[in-house]
Design a protein around this motif. Structure first.
Motif, short mmCIF file in Angstrom:
data_model
loop_
_atom_site.label_atom_id
_atom_site.label_comp_id
_atom_site.label_asym_id
_atom_site.label_seq_id
_atom_site.Cartn_x
_atom_site.Cartn_y
_atom_site.Cartn_z
N ARG A 94 12.80 5.02 -6.20
CA ARG A 94 12.34 5.67 -7.43
C ARG A 94 10.81 5.74 -7.47
NH1 ARG A 94 12.99 9.65 -10.71
NH2 ARG A 94 12.36 9.22 -12.85
N MET A 95 10.14 4.68 -7.01
CA MET A 95 8.69 4.67 -6.97
C MET A 95 8.17 5.75 -6.03
SD MET A 95 6.20 1.51 -5.88
CE MET A 95 6.83 1.39 -4.21
N SER A 96 8.84 5.93 -4.88
CA SER A 96 8.43 6.96 -3.94
C SER A 96 8.58 8.35 -4.55
CB SER A 96 9.28 6.85 -2.67
OG SER A 96 8.94 7.87 -1.75
N GLU A 97 9.64 8.53 -5.32
CA GLU A 97 9.89 9.83 -5.96
C GLU A 97 8.86 10.12 -7.06
OE1 GLU A 97 13.47 12.03 -8.53
OE2 GLU A 97 13.78 10.04 -7.66
N VAL A 98 8.53 9.11 -7.87
CA VAL A 98 7.66 9.33 -9.03
C VAL A 98 6.18 9.30 -8.64
CG1 VAL A 98 6.94 8.38 -11.27
CG2 VAL A 98 9.36 8.40 -10.63
N PHE A 99 5.78 8.34 -7.80
CA PHE A 99 4.36 8.14 -7.50
C PHE A 99 3.94 8.70 -6.14
CE2 PHE A 99 5.27 4.04 -9.99
CZ PHE A 99 5.00 4.66 -11.20
N ALA A 100 4.89 9.13 -5.31
CA ALA A 100 4.59 9.58 -3.94
C ALA A 100 3.95 8.46 -3.13
CB ALA A 100 3.71 10.83 -3.95
N VAL A 101 4.39 7.22 -3.38
CA VAL A 101 3.94 6.05 -2.65
C VAL A 101 5.20 5.31 -2.18
CG1 VAL A 101 2.70 3.85 -2.77
CG2 VAL A 101 1.84 5.84 -4.03
N ASP A 102 5.29 5.04 -0.88
CA ASP A 102 6.49 4.42 -0.33
C ASP A 102 6.12 3.06 0.28
OD1 ASP A 102 8.95 3.83 0.71
OD2 ASP A 102 9.16 5.67 1.88
N ILE A 103 6.52 1.99 -0.41
CA ILE A 103 6.22 0.63 0.04
C ILE A 103 7.53 -0.14 0.15
CG2 ILE A 103 4.91 -1.48 -0.39
CD1 ILE A 103 3.13 0.13 -2.29
N HIS A 104 7.83 -0.65 1.32
CA HIS A 104 9.05 -1.43 1.48
C HIS A 104 8.94 -2.70 0.64
CE1 HIS A 104 12.29 -3.79 3.24
NE2 HIS A 104 12.75 -2.66 3.77
N PRO A 105 10.00 -3.07 -0.07
CA PRO A 105 9.90 -4.23 -0.97
C PRO A 105 9.67 -5.57 -0.26
CG PRO A 105 12.15 -3.38 -0.89
CD PRO A 105 11.28 -2.36 -0.21
N ALA A 106 9.85 -5.64 1.05
CA ALA A 106 9.59 -6.89 1.76
C ALA A 106 8.12 -7.06 2.12
CB ALA A 106 10.44 -6.97 3.03
N ALA A 107 7.32 -6.00 2.04
CA ALA A 107 5.90 -6.10 2.38
C ALA A 107 5.20 -7.10 1.47
CB ALA A 107 5.24 -4.73 2.27
N ARG A 108 4.24 -7.84 2.01
CA ARG A 108 3.57 -8.91 1.28
C ARG A 108 2.15 -8.49 0.93
NH1 ARG A 108 3.98 -13.77 5.27
NH2 ARG A 108 2.59 -14.67 3.70
N PHE A 109 1.81 -8.64 -0.37
CA PHE A 109 0.50 -8.24 -0.88
C PHE A 109 -0.26 -9.43 -1.42
CE2 PHE A 109 0.93 -3.44 -2.06
CZ PHE A 109 1.46 -3.18 -0.81
N GLY A 110 -1.57 -9.46 -1.19
CA GLY A 110 -2.44 -10.39 -1.87
C GLY A 110 -2.84 -9.85 -3.23
#
Length: 301
Positions: A160-176
């Motif tokens: 849904r995020m990819s559809e709305v924001f045109a940003v595709d981030i796999h949920p396992a990716a780790r962010f600081g």
């Protein structure tokens, strides 16, 4: 664009004023200061633009904390006929309320937008309208769902995020913390990618793999890295602390700390001084790189 020192000085001034008004009681922390600033900005905007007053009230002024407002904004941005905003709100707010480290990271992210993006006029504007910020905070919630074993829901949010924001981030990716997605459109970040603290990424950036191989296969981005527009960083390689990847570059090898790389394939261009992620200078070459044997820098997230 404000620098970090100026913003800290401003927050210190607000806290000192709050201490005087409260008779010497402990003043609010930085998160409280930002939230109160958001509310004041919304009140001012509502008075200036009556047409937006209901929107501002529903999104900010009706809430008593930052977490609730953020959950409301995200749930309404991501809702559709079957993804109901009320149900999303309960999921989002539950996570933000019970995981303070996620809310703290969100506050660091919104501060990053305000300080690094010269187009951002206010904290409230970032909270309400900047889809790069929305994408990061949606990912943080999806990542928490992923770690709890709710992988189906996490992947549904990713889609849904990819559809709305045109940003595709796999949920396992780790962010600081303190991440900026400037514009955000076209950003793709793979499953085993990691971002350190205070990373700035522009539009159309890919942090991807090199094929169909499984396992740890995506880039590791250290603290204080700036990645320019349309850059691609592929494979399980490390971009060292304080490094900079120029726009349009294709990076296939590890990047040493405090080094500017550019080209396709990318090559070392120079040594980067200061903090490129905060400076946001898209071409920052200080001197020629010293001669050295290729090494893989240590990565800590």
């Amino acid at each position: 664009m404000q620098d970090a020192a100026a913003c800290e000085s401003w927050e210190d001034t607000l806290r000192r004023g709050a201490e005087k008004r409260s008779g010497g009681l402990p003043a609010p922390g930085p998160g409280d200061v930002i939230w109160q600033t958001i509310r004041r900005e919304a009140e001012k905007d509502a008075a200036a633009e009556p047409l937006l007053s209901s929107f501002l009230y529903a999104s900010i002024l009706s809430h008593d904390n930052f977490e609730r407002s953020l959950a409301f904004v995200l749930s309404n941005r991501l809702s559709d006929a079957t993804f109901l905003s009320t149900e999303l709100f309960e999921v989002f707010y539950s996570i933000l309320r019970t995981k303070p480290e996620i809310a703290e990271a969100a506050l660091a992210d919104i501060r990053a937008v305000r300080e690094r993006d010269p187009a951002c006029m206010s904290y409230s504007q970032a909270l309400l309208h900047f889809k790069g910020f929305h994408a990061i905070e949606t990912h943080r919630i999806a990542h928490e769902l992923w770690t709890r074993g709710r992988k189906v829901m996490a992947c549904a949010l990713q889609s849904r995020m990819s559809e709305v924001f045109a940003v595709d981030i796999h949920p396992a990716a780790r962010f600081g913390k303190g991440i900026l997605l400037d514009h955000g459109t076209g950003v793709v970040i793979g499953e085993t990618a990691q971002l350190g603290n205070n990373v700035s990424i522009l539009q159309n950036v890919t942090l991807g793999g090199t094929g169909k191989v499984h396992g740890d296969r995506h880039p590791k981005i250290s603290d204080n890295v700036l990645i320019g527009a349309s850059a691609s960083i592929l494979g399980n390689i490390t971009v060292g602390k304080g490094a900079q990847v120029a726009a349009g570059s294709l990076v296939l090898k590890p990047v040493p700390p405090h080094t500017l790389v550019a080209g396709s394939p990318a090559k070392e261009i120079g040594v980067v001084a200061g903090n490129p992620a905060l400076d946001m200078e898209q071409w920052n070459r200080k001197k020629k790189p010293p001669h050295r044997e290729p090494t893989t820098p240590d990565f800590v997230i």
